[in-house]
Design a protein around this motif. Structure first.
Motif, PDB file in Angstrom:
ATOM      1  N   HIS A 143       0.795  -1.225   0.000  1.00  0.00           N
ATOM      2  CA  HIS A 143       0.000   0.000   0.000  1.00  0.00           C
ATOM      3  C   HIS A 143       0.827   1.275   0.000  1.00  0.00           C
ATOM      4  N   ARG A 144       2.104   1.140  -0.203  1.00  0.00           N
ATOM      5  CA  ARG A 144       2.857   2.326  -0.567  1.00  0.00           C
ATOM      6  C   ARG A 144       2.406   2.808  -1.946  1.00  0.00           C
ATOM      7  N   THR A 145       1.858   1.877  -2.724  1.00  0.00           N
ATOM      8  CA  THR A 145       1.284   2.248  -4.018  1.00  0.00           C
ATOM      9  C   THR A 145       0.055   3.122  -3.827  1.00  0.00           C
ATOM     10  N   SER A 146      -0.854   2.748  -2.930  1.00  0.00           N
ATOM     11  CA  SER A 146      -2.045   3.568  -2.700  1.00  0.00           C
ATOM     12  C   SER A 146      -1.671   4.898  -2.060  1.00  0.00           C
ATOM     13  N   ALA A 147      -0.584   4.918  -1.269  1.00  0.00           N
ATOM     14  CA  ALA A 147      -0.103   6.181  -0.703  1.00  0.00           C
ATOM     15  C   ALA A 147       0.322   7.132  -1.824  1.00  0.00           C
ATOM     16  N   ARG A 148       1.011   6.595  -2.817  1.00  0.00           N
ATOM     17  CA  ARG A 148       1.419   7.426  -3.960  1.00  0.00           C
ATOM     18  C   ARG A 148       0.213   7.963  -4.706  1.00  0.00           C
ATOM     19  N   LEU A 149      -0.823   7.159  -4.838  1.00  0.00           N
ATOM     20  CA  LEU A 149      -1.997   7.582  -5.590  1.00  0.00           C
ATOM     21  C   LEU A 149      -2.676   8.800  -4.977  1.00  0.00           C
ATOM     22  N   VAL A 150      -2.648   8.912  -3.647  1.00  0.00           N
ATOM     23  CA  VAL A 150      -3.315  10.054  -3.016  1.00  0.00           C
ATOM     24  C   VAL A 150      -2.391  11.249  -2.835  1.00  0.00           C
ATOM     25  N   GLY A 151      -1.123  11.108  -3.265  1.00  0.00           N
ATOM     26  CA  GLY A 151      -0.229  12.254  -3.242  1.00  0.00           C
ATOM     27  C   GLY A 151       0.903  12.187  -2.250  1.00  0.00           C
ATOM     28  N   LEU A 152       1.095  11.040  -1.617  1.00  0.00           N
ATOM     29  CA  LEU A 152       2.192  10.882  -0.660  1.00  0.00           C
ATOM     30  C   LEU A 152       3.448  10.363  -1.332  1.00  0.00           C
ATOM     31  N   ASP A 153       4.592  10.669  -0.737  1.00  0.00           N
ATOM     32  CA  ASP A 153       5.837  10.021  -1.118  1.00  0.00           C
ATOM     33  C   ASP A 153       5.756   8.586  -0.601  1.00  0.00           C
ATOM     34  N   PRO A 154       5.808   7.579  -1.474  1.00  0.00           N
ATOM     35  CA  PRO A 154       5.674   6.197  -1.009  1.00  0.00           C
ATOM     36  C   PRO A 154       6.654   5.829   0.100  1.00  0.00           C
ATOM     37  N   ALA A 155       7.846   6.406   0.054  1.00  0.00           N
ATOM     38  CA  ALA A 155       8.851   6.083   1.067  1.00  0.00           C
ATOM     39  C   ALA A 155       8.452   6.593   2.448  1.00  0.00           C
ATOM     40  N   ALA A 156       7.517   7.554   2.511  1.00  0.00           N
ATOM     41  CA  ALA A 156       7.078   8.097   3.797  1.00  0.00           C
ATOM     42  C   ALA A 156       6.042   7.216   4.468  1.00  0.00           C
ATOM     43  N   ALA A 157       5.449   6.291   3.719  1.00  0.00           N
ATOM     44  CA  ALA A 157       4.413   5.420   4.276  1.00  0.00           C
ATOM     45  C   ALA A 157       5.059   4.199   4.918  1.00  0.00           C
ATOM     46  N   PRO A 158       4.505   3.711   6.015  1.00  0.00           N
ATOM     47  CA  PRO A 158       5.059   2.509   6.660  1.00  0.00           C
ATOM     48  C   PRO A 158       5.115   1.334   5.695  1.00  0.00           C
ATOM     49  N   GLY A 159       6.155   0.505   5.868  1.00  0.00           N
ATOM     50  CA  GLY A 159       6.335  -0.639   4.984  1.00  0.00           C
ATOM     51  C   GLY A 159       6.099  -1.977   5.640  1.00  0.00           C
ATOM     52  N   ASP A 160       5.869  -1.995   6.955  1.00  0.00           N
ATOM     53  CA  ASP A 160       5.570  -3.244   7.639  1.00  0.00           C
ATOM     54  C   ASP A 160       4.874  -2.940   8.961  1.00  0.00           C
ATOM     55  N   GLN A 161       4.537  -3.990   9.712  1.00  0.00           N
ATOM     56  CA  GLN A 161       3.790  -3.807  10.955  1.00  0.00           C
ATOM     57  C   GLN A 161       4.576  -3.007  11.988  1.00  0.00           C
ATOM     58  N   GLU A 162       5.866  -3.225  12.052  1.00  0.00           N
ATOM     59  CA  GLU A 162       6.679  -2.499  13.015  1.00  0.00           C
ATOM     60  C   GLU A 162       6.678  -1.004  12.725  1.00  0.00           C
ATOM     61  N   GLU A 163       6.839  -0.639  11.467  1.00  0.00           N
ATOM     62  CA  GLU A 163       6.839   0.776  11.098  1.00  0.00           C
ATOM     63  C   GLU A 163       5.452   1.389  11.297  1.00  0.00           C
ATOM     64  N   LEU A 164       4.391   0.625  11.037  1.00  0.00           N
ATOM     65  CA  LEU A 164       3.031   1.132  11.237  1.00  0.00           C
ATOM     66  C   LEU A 164       2.769   1.379  12.723  1.00  0.00           C
ATOM     67  N   ALA A 165       3.192   0.454  13.572  1.00  0.00           N
ATOM     68  CA  ALA A 165       3.018   0.626  15.019  1.00  0.00           C
ATOM     69  C   ALA A 165       3.811   1.829  15.512  1.00  0.00           C
ATOM     70  N   ALA A 166       5.018   2.009  14.986  1.00  0.00           N
ATOM     71  CA  ALA A 166       5.849   3.143  15.391  1.00  0.00           C
ATOM     72  C   ALA A 166       5.195   4.460  14.971  1.00  0.00           C
ATOM     73  N   TYR A 167       4.559   4.467  13.809  1.00  0.00           N
ATOM     74  CA  TYR A 167       3.870   5.675  13.361  1.00  0.00           C
ATOM     75  C   TYR A 167       2.747   6.041  14.323  1.00  0.00           C
ATOM     76  N   PHE A 168       1.919   5.086  14.703  1.00  0.00           N
ATOM     77  CA  PHE A 168       0.808   5.380  15.613  1.00  0.00           C
ATOM     78  C   PHE A 168       1.314   5.819  16.983  1.00  0.00           C
TER      79      PHE A 168
END
Length: 281
Positions: A143-168
């Motif tokens: 879903h870094r792909t869907s992040a790009r579609l809405v205007g985000l830098d894909p690299a800024a979106a979490p890439g796994d569960q650990e990064e998603l938890a850290a973001y929250f």
């Protein structure tokens, strides 16, 4: 030449997971979670008529997810471009500072993205959809792909569960349940409907909304100030609901407009049919 499989393709975890009927409950959970970001929910309040067009808003969101998941590359890119254009023209006023800001600020887009992906993954998986941790990580990365579609830098979106938890964990101090969030809560429990449909709303919709709310993380319950059943009880209810909904034949469920999955299967052949067991391929 073969037909265009789209941005995610039938080989993705996304293709399989997004065909599950618990995505509807997951979508409501995402709305509850997104409303806890004061600037994000203020943008919704000032720029949409969700109180009078609840079903239309839900269907537009479902259509965007369906198009980007199962549509052709061209249709997915076109849907993303349309969303970016709309967002670029919208602004809101910060409820605390009075500052005007664009709703397409990367911080806000990232919050909406993460709330959606976390909700889709959490509800569907917790309701019995079989995914390993590795497959869950793969879903988030896709879903870094869907992040790009809405205007985000894909690299800024979490890439796994650990990064998603850290973001929250990082964003939690900025969340709160102000007047806007409470309006969303009240709306989700009691959306306006025709008087003849009120009994159905109380019997069916409220159960969906309550289950979606119960599936939120504990800190969200604390912010909203409404208790939820114990985690084990919520898990049992999610599993029971998932089991019941999955008893409805998929071909029948997929007949609901706009029939993204059936159109994808017609384009790509019967092997494109989403199924949980394919997520590990």
């Amino acid at each position: 030449m073969g037909a265009d499989p789209g941005l995610f393709t039938p080989a993705s975890v996304t293709w399989q997971l997004h065909g599950d009927p618990m995505m509807w409950v997951a979508g409501v959970r995402a709305l509850y979670l997104q409303a806890l970001h004061p600037r994000a929910v203020r943008g919704v309040m000032e720029n949409s008529d969700f109180r009078r067009d609840a079903w239309g808003r839900l269907m537009r969101t479902a259509n965007f997810v369906g198009t980007t998941t199962y549509g052709t590359t061209e249709s997915a890119e076109r849907a993303g471009a349309r969303i970016r254009k709309i967002h670029s023209m919208l602004a809101a006023t910060d409820p605390d500072t009075g500052e005007r800001y664009g709703v397409d600020e990367p911080e806000l887009l990232l919050w909406v993205h993460c709330a959606e992906i976390d909700s889709y993954l959490h509800v569907v998986r917790r309701s019995g959809f079989p995914l390993t941790d590795a497959q869950a990580d793969r879903y988030i990365a896709e879903h870094r792909t869907s992040a790009r579609l809405v205007g985000l830098d894909p690299a800024a979106a979490p890439g796994d569960q650990e990064e998603l938890a850290a973001y929250f964990e990082k964003v939690r101090p900025h969340l709160g349940a102000g007047a806007d969030a409470r309006a969303v809560d009240d709306f989700l429990l009691r959306p306006p409907t025709h008087p003849l449909l009120i009994p159905a709303r109380e019997v069916l919709w409220r159960r969906v909304a309550q289950l979606a709310y119960a599936a939120l993380p504990p800190y969200a319950h604390e912010l909203y100030g409404r208790p939820a059943p114990r985690a084990a009880v919520v898990t049992r209810r999610l599993r029971a609901t998932g089991t019941l909904l999955r008893c409805v034949p998929a071909r029948l469920r997929w007949q609901l407009p706009p029939k993204h999955i059936l159109r994808a299967m017609a384009r790509l052949g019967p092997d494109a049919r989403p199924a949980p067991y394919k997520a590990g391929r």
